[in-house]
Design an enzyme around this catalytic site. Structure first.
Site, short mmCIF file in Angstrom:
data_model
loop_
_atom_site.label_atom_id
_atom_site.label_comp_id
_atom_site.label_asym_id
_atom_site.label_seq_id
_atom_site.Cartn_x
_atom_site.Cartn_y
_atom_site.Cartn_z
CB CYS A 177 -1.04 0.06 1.16
SG CYS A 177 -2.27 1.02 0.93
CG HIS A 204 -3.16 -3.78 3.15
ND1 HIS A 204 -2.27 -3.07 4.02
CD2 HIS A 204 -3.95 -2.96 2.47
CE1 HIS A 204 -2.46 -1.76 3.76
NE2 HIS A 204 -3.21 -1.80 2.85
CD GLU A 264 -0.49 -5.47 5.85
OE1 GLU A 264 -0.62 -6.11 4.75
OE2 GLU A 264 -0.69 -4.43 5.66
#
Lengths: 230, 84
Positions: free
Chosen positions: A85, A194, A196
């Site tokens: 990002c 994302h 994560e």
């Protein structure tokens, strides 16, 4: 492997990235934007957020921060570097990856679980995936529309630098549905969605089987290749 | 001290959602005949000392390398406003 996570003023996802690295079987190392010190890490993650308030342009001021000189040097010498990002925006601003990220086509901040096709499963960060498979991980940004000059786009497609493409609808008007890129060497990867945020049961995207059980981001953090064939 | 104004605009081929939103807001407010608004940035740099050739070269570099991103923006003006 010791994996550094750089925190800038305005970074949001540094703790999530550290957690994902731990789940991936590696040791996260917190790094600070103001230091010229990578503490001997083996790989680097530039996490998401709004570094320096995204003043000037998203990721632009961060790309000129003290630690970035070391990050750029490490990336150029082949260390695995992942930008998520805002981190992807920094990598383009630092010219480690081509193109730029601009405001979404409709001007809206978009938050949704996003389906992606893995276009490259042979980079330092994506070798845990199967080439051509689709994964679902969260997308959340206001300036995620990938753009590039005609020349850059021809180079990107000609060299096969696209790592992830949006499927089932382009959320933001990104050129050629590009969600993520790698460099020629394959050690630097940047993406807007994302990974994560899809590494832990109860907190990932919904799947057909169960709510919030999507773990499609985890392979990104389990299979980090320290050396990659040039 | 001299003031230098640097103007940066998004490239014509890059869709400018902010400009588009302003364009439609103007139309809604009843202003007729505004076909398009594009939104850019103006930077004001207060510079120490005289503006000589070397300084101008430095300002050009600042404009092109930092204030603008050449992938998406053009530097459309560098103006020395006050040279007293």
């Amino acid at each position: 492997m010791r994996v550094g996570v750089v925190t800038f003023p305005g970074t949001l996802d540094n703790r999530d990235a550290q957690r994902a690295i731990r789940f991936g079987g590696h040791e996260p190392v917190a790094l600070w934007h103001g230091d010229h010190d990578l503490q001997g890490v083996d790989a680097l993650v530039l996490p998401g957020g709004f570094s320096y308030g995204d003043y000037l342009r998203s990721g632009a001021i961060a790309a000129h921060s003290p630690v970035m000189r070391e990050v750029i040097g490490a990336a150029e010498s082949g260390m695995p570097v992942l930008g998520i990002c805002n981190g992807f925006q920094m990598l383009t601003e630092a010219r480690l990856l081509p193109g730029a990220l601009v405001r979404n086509e409709k001007g809206l901040f978009i938050r949704r679980d996003q389906k992606l096709r893995v276009e490259r499963a042979d980079t330092a960060w994506t070798n845990g995936y199967e080439q051509g498979s689709t994964i679902t991980i969260p997308l959340k940004n206001g300036e995620g529309r990938f753009v590039a000059t005609e020349e850059q786009l021809a180079h990107i497609e000609g060299e096969g630098l696209v790592t992830f493409r949006y499927v089932d609808g382009n959320p933001n008007g990104a050129l050629n549905d590009i969600a993520g890129l790698t460099n020629e060497r394959g050690n630097v990867v940047g993406l807007m969605p994302h990974p994560e945020h899809a590494v832990e049961l109860g907190f990932g995207p919904d799947t057909d089987e169960r709510m919030r059980s999507g773990l499609d981001g985890l392979p990104m953090f389990t299979n980090i290749l320290e050396t990659i064939a040039a | 001290m001299p003031l230098v104004v640097i103007e940066v605009m998004p490239k014509a081929e890059i869709l400018d959602p902010q400009g588009k939103a302003i364009t439609s807001s103007l139309a809604r407010s009843g202003y007729e005949g505004i076909a398009e608004v594009r939104m850019g940035k103006r930077f004001e740099l207060t510079v120490e000392g005289e503006i000589d050739a070397a300084r101008l070269e430095q300002l050009q570099e600042i404009a092109e390398e930092t204030l603008a991103n050449s992938v998406i923006e053009d530097v459309v003006g560098i103006h020395v406003m006050d040279q007293s």
